[in-house]
Design a protein around this motif. Structure first.
Motif, short mmCIF file in Angstrom:
data_model
loop_
_atom_site.label_atom_id
_atom_site.label_comp_id
_atom_site.label_asym_id
_atom_site.label_seq_id
_atom_site.Cartn_x
_atom_site.Cartn_y
_atom_site.Cartn_z
N ARG A 1 1.78 15.60 -14.76
CA ARG A 1 1.75 16.84 -15.05
C ARG A 1 2.69 17.45 -14.85
O ARG A 1 2.22 18.26 -15.86
N ASP A 2 4.01 17.42 -14.78
CA ASP A 2 5.66 18.06 -15.30
C ASP A 2 5.62 17.70 -17.02
O ASP A 2 5.86 19.09 -17.00
N MET A 3 5.25 16.77 -17.13
CA MET A 3 5.75 16.52 -18.35
C MET A 3 4.29 17.54 -19.34
O MET A 3 4.23 17.66 -20.67
N LEU A 4 3.25 16.63 -18.96
CA LEU A 4 2.21 17.88 -19.43
C LEU A 4 2.15 19.02 -19.98
O LEU A 4 1.93 19.84 -21.03
N THR A 5 2.75 20.11 -18.79
CA THR A 5 3.33 21.24 -18.45
C THR A 5 4.15 22.03 -19.82
O THR A 5 3.85 22.18 -20.46
N GLY B 1 2.02 6.09 -7.26
CA GLY B 1 1.40 7.07 -7.65
C GLY B 1 1.35 8.71 -7.96
O GLY B 1 1.33 8.75 -8.73
N ILE B 2 1.89 9.16 -6.39
CA ILE B 2 1.91 10.67 -5.99
C ILE B 2 3.30 11.10 -6.79
O ILE B 2 3.18 11.77 -7.81
N LYS B 3 4.45 10.54 -6.81
CA LYS B 3 5.35 10.76 -8.05
C LYS B 3 4.92 10.81 -9.27
O LYS B 3 5.42 11.29 -10.12
N GLY B 4 4.37 9.23 -9.58
CA GLY B 4 3.92 9.15 -10.83
C GLY B 4 3.24 10.03 -11.64
O GLY B 4 3.57 11.06 -13.01
N LEU C 1 0.80 -1.50 -0.05
CA LEU C 1 -0.04 0.30 -0.21
C LEU C 1 0.71 1.60 -0.35
O LEU C 1 0.17 1.80 -1.47
N ILE C 2 2.14 1.52 0.49
CA ILE C 2 2.64 2.15 0.97
C ILE C 2 3.64 3.03 -0.38
O ILE C 2 3.71 3.96 -0.97
N VAL C 3 3.58 1.35 -0.66
CA VAL C 3 4.96 2.09 -2.11
C VAL C 3 4.16 1.76 -3.59
O VAL C 3 4.17 2.69 -4.41
N THR C 4 2.20 1.43 -3.58
CA THR C 4 2.46 2.30 -4.48
C THR C 4 0.90 3.50 -4.80
O THR C 4 1.22 4.18 -5.20
#
Length: 49
Positions: free
Chosen positions: A33-37, A25-28, A18-21
Motif C-alpha cells: 500500500r505504501d509503495m503504491l501510494t 501478510g499484514i506487513k506485506g 498461522l501466526i507467521v503467515t
C-alpha cells in the motif's frame, strides 16, 4: 491419549505457521500500500534522449 507429545508438537507448529503467515501478510500488505501510494504520487518526468 497415547501420543500427546506429537499431537502437541503438531498443533504448536500449525499455530506458529498461522501466526507467521498473518504477520507477513499484514506487513506485506502495508508495504505494498505504501509503495503504491508513493508511486501514484510521483509526477511523470519526460525522458531525456
Amino acid at each position: 491419549m497415547e501420543h500427546w507429545f506429537w499431537t502437541t508438537l503438531i498443533f504448536l507448529t500449525l499455530a506458529w505457521y498461522l501466526i507467521v503467515t498473518v504477520i507477513v501478510g499484514i506487513k506485506g500488505g502495508q508495504d505494498i500500500r505504501d509503495m503504491l501510494t508513493k508511486l501514484g504520487g510521483e509526477k511523470e518526468t519526460p525522458k531525456k534522449d
